[in-house]
Design a protein around this motif. Structure first.
Motif, short mmCIF file in Angstrom:
data_model
loop_
_atom_site.label_atom_id
_atom_site.label_comp_id
_atom_site.label_asym_id
_atom_site.label_seq_id
_atom_site.Cartn_x
_atom_site.Cartn_y
_atom_site.Cartn_z
N UNK B 29 0.82 -1.22 0.00
CA UNK B 29 0.00 0.00 0.00
C UNK B 29 0.85 1.27 0.00
N UNK B 30 2.15 1.14 0.21
CA UNK B 30 3.03 2.31 0.18
C UNK B 30 2.94 2.97 -1.19
N UNK B 31 2.76 4.29 -1.19
CA UNK B 31 2.57 4.96 -2.47
C UNK B 31 3.49 6.15 -2.68
N UNK B 32 4.41 6.35 -1.77
CA UNK B 32 5.32 7.49 -1.90
C UNK B 32 6.64 7.12 -1.24
N UNK B 33 7.73 7.38 -1.94
CA UNK B 33 9.04 6.93 -1.48
C UNK B 33 10.04 8.08 -1.60
N UNK B 34 10.92 8.14 -0.62
CA UNK B 34 11.90 9.22 -0.59
C UNK B 34 13.27 8.64 -0.30
N UNK B 35 14.27 9.23 -0.91
CA UNK B 35 15.65 8.96 -0.53
C UNK B 35 16.20 10.18 0.21
N UNK B 36 16.85 9.89 1.35
CA UNK B 36 17.49 10.92 2.14
C UNK B 36 18.98 10.65 2.24
N UNK B 52 4.07 6.21 -6.54
CA UNK B 52 3.87 4.84 -7.01
C UNK B 52 3.33 4.77 -8.43
N UNK B 53 2.91 5.89 -8.98
CA UNK B 53 2.44 5.87 -10.37
C UNK B 53 3.59 6.07 -11.37
N UNK B 54 4.81 6.09 -10.85
CA UNK B 54 5.99 6.23 -11.70
C UNK B 54 6.92 5.06 -11.43
N UNK B 55 7.81 4.76 -12.38
CA UNK B 55 8.83 3.74 -12.11
C UNK B 55 10.24 4.29 -12.20
N UNK B 67 10.32 -0.51 -8.46
CA UNK B 67 9.73 -1.73 -9.00
C UNK B 67 8.67 -2.20 -8.01
N UNK B 68 7.43 -1.90 -8.32
CA UNK B 68 6.34 -2.21 -7.38
C UNK B 68 6.05 -3.69 -7.34
N UNK B 69 6.37 -4.39 -8.39
CA UNK B 69 6.09 -5.83 -8.44
C UNK B 69 6.85 -6.56 -7.34
#
Lengths: 115, 111
Positions: B29-36, B52-55, B67-69
């Motif tokens: 269900x995670x839909x947003x990711x950040x690198x710090x 999550x709508x981008x790869x 890679x959401x898969x």
């Protein structure tokens, strides 16, 4: 420049003391967070506030409480400090948006040592 | 809840080479990711994010791949410089703006 400011860089407190960690942000963000950072464990969420006087427990709230009386200020309180609360504490804030999420901005951290 | 992990605790690269730092997350269900990026004695600094709508998303010398898969994301740093030496964290967000962080990968850049 956006800014999250934590009141102390380093603190040394005695076991049993009540400890206050203060955090102020100047970005008018609704959300504010307190994390602790320990080697090998990454950042763990202690408490989260999404508005003035509103708060939610994170993953490790035991031994902590928080206060959010003003939008820009979020305080972390150690009711009775213990040695296992020796850690780096990080405050963060972000903007609350209706449909989505935004990046969190961090303060410089407070390294707390409980002796 | 969410758990976020990193494959390697330490990565050493030669100056000028490309760096790849990997991260796995557990909650679909995670839909947003950040690198710090966190330099010694400082708080984490935002590098790049991806929804999550981008790869794939590119920034200046950095690229994030999602890679959401297989619930995996990576950070690629091109032409790594000594100033890139730091600890890098990925964060996965879900459930009303809460972020869950991995334990971090320490990047060492050798001159």
């Amino acid at each position: 420049d956006v800014k999250v400011t934590q009141s102390s860089r380093y603190l040394v407190k005695r076991t049993g003391e009540k400890v206050f960690l203060e955090c102020v942000q100047d970005m008018d963000h609704e959300n504010m967070f307190w994390y602790r950072q320990d080697p090998g464990l990454g950042l763990r969420l202690i408490y989260f506030s999404y508005d003035v006087k509103m708060k939610e427990k994170g993953d490790i709230p035991e031994g902590y409480s928080v206060s959010r009386e003003k939008k820009e200020r979020f305080s972390l309180i150690l009711e009775s400090a213990s040695t296992n609360q020796t850690s780096m504490y990080l405050c963060a804030s972000n903007l609350r948006v209706r449909d989505g999420n935004t990046e969190a901005f961090f303060g410089q951290g407070t390294r707390l040592t409980v002796v | 809840g969410e758990s976020v992990g990193l494959h390697l605790p330490t990565l050493s690269v030669q100056e000028g080479d490309n760096s790849i730092i990997n991260c796995a997350y557990s909650n679909s269900a995670s839909d947003y990711f950040i690198w710090y990026k966190q330099e010694s004695g400082k708080g984490p600094q935002f590098i790049i994010d991806i929804r999550s709508n981008m790869d794939k998303r590119q920034g200046q010398r950095v690229t994030v791949l999602l890679n959401k898969t297989v619930k995996h994301l990576s950070l690629q740093i091109a032409a790594t410089q000594p100033g890139d030496s730091a600890v890098y964290f990925c964060a996965a967000n879900y459930n009303f703006n809460k972020f869950y962080f991995g334990s971090g990968t320490k990047l060492n850049v050798k001159p």
